[in-house]
Design an enzyme around this catalytic site. Sequence first.
Site, PDB file in Angstrom:
ATOM      1  N   ASP A 147       0.835  -1.207   0.000  1.00  0.00           N
ATOM      2  CA  ASP A 147       0.000   0.000   0.000  1.00  0.00           C
ATOM      3  C   ASP A 147       0.872   1.259   0.000  1.00  0.00           C
ATOM      4  O   ASP A 147       0.363   2.383  -0.078  1.00  0.00           O
ATOM      5  CB  ASP A 147      -1.022  -0.006   1.146  1.00  0.00           C
ATOM      6  CG  ASP A 147      -0.383   0.074   2.520  1.00  0.00           C
ATOM      7  OD1 ASP A 147       0.847  -0.024   2.622  1.00  0.00           O
ATOM      8  OD2 ASP A 147      -1.132   0.242   3.511  1.00  0.00           O
ATOM      9  N   SER A 148       2.200   1.071   0.044  1.00  0.00           N
ATOM     10  CA  SER A 148       3.129   2.185  -0.181  1.00  0.00           C
ATOM     11  C   SER A 148       2.873   2.827  -1.546  1.00  0.00           C
ATOM     12  O   SER A 148       3.307   3.944  -1.807  1.00  0.00           O
ATOM     13  CB  SER A 148       4.581   1.707  -0.101  1.00  0.00           C
ATOM     14  OG  SER A 148       4.777   0.555  -0.897  1.00  0.00           O
ATOM     15  N   GLU A 197      -1.005  -5.320   8.659  1.00  0.00           N
ATOM     16  CA  GLU A 197      -0.236  -4.711   9.736  1.00  0.00           C
ATOM     17  C   GLU A 197      -0.842  -5.080  11.086  1.00  0.00           C
ATOM     18  O   GLU A 197      -2.050  -5.271  11.195  1.00  0.00           O
ATOM     19  CB  GLU A 197      -0.208  -3.183   9.565  1.00  0.00           C
ATOM     20  CG  GLU A 197       0.517  -2.749   8.314  1.00  0.00           C
ATOM     21  CD  GLU A 197       0.618  -1.227   8.159  1.00  0.00           C
ATOM     22  OE1 GLU A 197       0.272  -0.484   9.098  1.00  0.00           O
ATOM     23  OE2 GLU A 197       1.039  -0.804   7.069  1.00  0.00           O
ATOM     24  N   GLU A 242       9.465  -3.958  10.589  1.00  0.00           N
ATOM     25  CA  GLU A 242       9.898  -2.679  10.010  1.00  0.00           C
ATOM     26  C   GLU A 242      10.476  -1.764  11.096  1.00  0.00           C
ATOM     27  O   GLU A 242       9.844  -1.553  12.149  1.00  0.00           O
ATOM     28  CB  GLU A 242       8.706  -1.993   9.316  1.00  0.00           C
ATOM     29  CG  GLU A 242       9.079  -0.660   8.686  1.00  0.00           C
ATOM     30  CD  GLU A 242       8.052  -0.132   7.700  1.00  0.00           C
ATOM     31  OE1 GLU A 242       7.061  -0.844   7.400  1.00  0.00           O
ATOM     32  OE2 GLU A 242       8.249   1.005   7.228  1.00  0.00           O
TER      33      GLU A 242
HETATM   34  O1  KIV Z   1       3.463  -1.083   1.714  1.00  0.00           O
HETATM   35  C1  KIV Z   1       4.631  -1.470   1.651  1.00  0.00           C
HETATM   36  O2  KIV Z   1       5.320  -1.340   0.648  1.00  0.00           O
HETATM   37  C2  KIV Z   1       5.193  -2.106   2.826  1.00  0.00           C
HETATM   38  C3  KIV Z   1       6.679  -2.143   2.896  1.00  0.00           C
HETATM   39  C4  KIV Z   1       7.144  -1.016   3.727  1.00  0.00           C
HETATM   40  C5  KIV Z   1       7.176  -3.412   3.346  1.00  0.00           C
HETATM   41  O3  KIV Z   1       4.496  -2.518   3.719  1.00  0.00           O
END
Ligand code: KIV
Length: 266
Positions: free
Chosen positions: A45-46, A116, A183
């Site tokens: 979701d980044s 998460e 993380e």
């Molecule tokens: O959303 C994402 O790309 C992540 C990375 C930080 C691992 O959760």
Amino acid sequence: MSKFTVQDFLNKKKNGSKITMLTAYDYPFAQIVDAAGIDSILVGDSLGMVVQGHENTLPVTMDEMIYHTKMVTRAVKNAMVIGDMPFMSYQTGIYDAVRNAGRFLKEAGAAAVKLEGGAESAEQIKAMSKSDIPVMAHIGLTPQSIHRTGGYKVQGKSDEAAKRLIEEARIVENAGAFALLMEAIPMELARTITEELTIPTIGIGAGPYCNGQILVLHDVIGLFERFLPKFAKQYTNLKTEALNAIITYREEIEKGVFPSEDESFK
Ligand code: KIV
């Protein structure tokens, strides 16, 4: 070569070889990441920040995640594709969690999902795993919690916070997670958790002792310039290369160099 699987994650931990992961969000980059031999691609979701230009990951929707994951699975031959559960797609309860996680497998062709949270996500992890949806858990810095935590800060620095993270790791393993992403936590804490768990750990800003590593693609190739976290490493600068190519293209049009006879029909 066959597709990388959940079993391969576990086997790599057992035989001590490192698991390689990277994010990707679209067809051309997923093809490149796959061709480079990366074991697993996270459609993170980044993408809310590095592709959509949002301040944080919170605005990303389930439909957008499905859209991007479909592009990635269409491109990939060998890597295992993992879909990232966006904010409010699983926090609202077990039914939503299983239903939305199922969409990644059923509609988008992913092989697993990531969410998460530790203890607070355990019931969701249990329910998804029971529904044959492999789940990667994510603890430490969890970007969907920024309004509670107050920003992107290293986690688990005090003895008490470290103990809590070790406990969270055990809880998600017992809930059925097939792997744990950690993380921005101190590397010795990541080493302890990696040694304590049977499931593999994947680090991002968690030091070298994890069973595998992941970074955000746009940090690795220099396409996200708002900030580069201390833990990320930029291996090339595609933004500069693309900018120079496009400037040259504009200049050649202005000077009448492009198109030449070579690019024209007779
Ligand atoms: O959303 C994402 O790309 C992540 C990375 C930080 C691992 O959760």
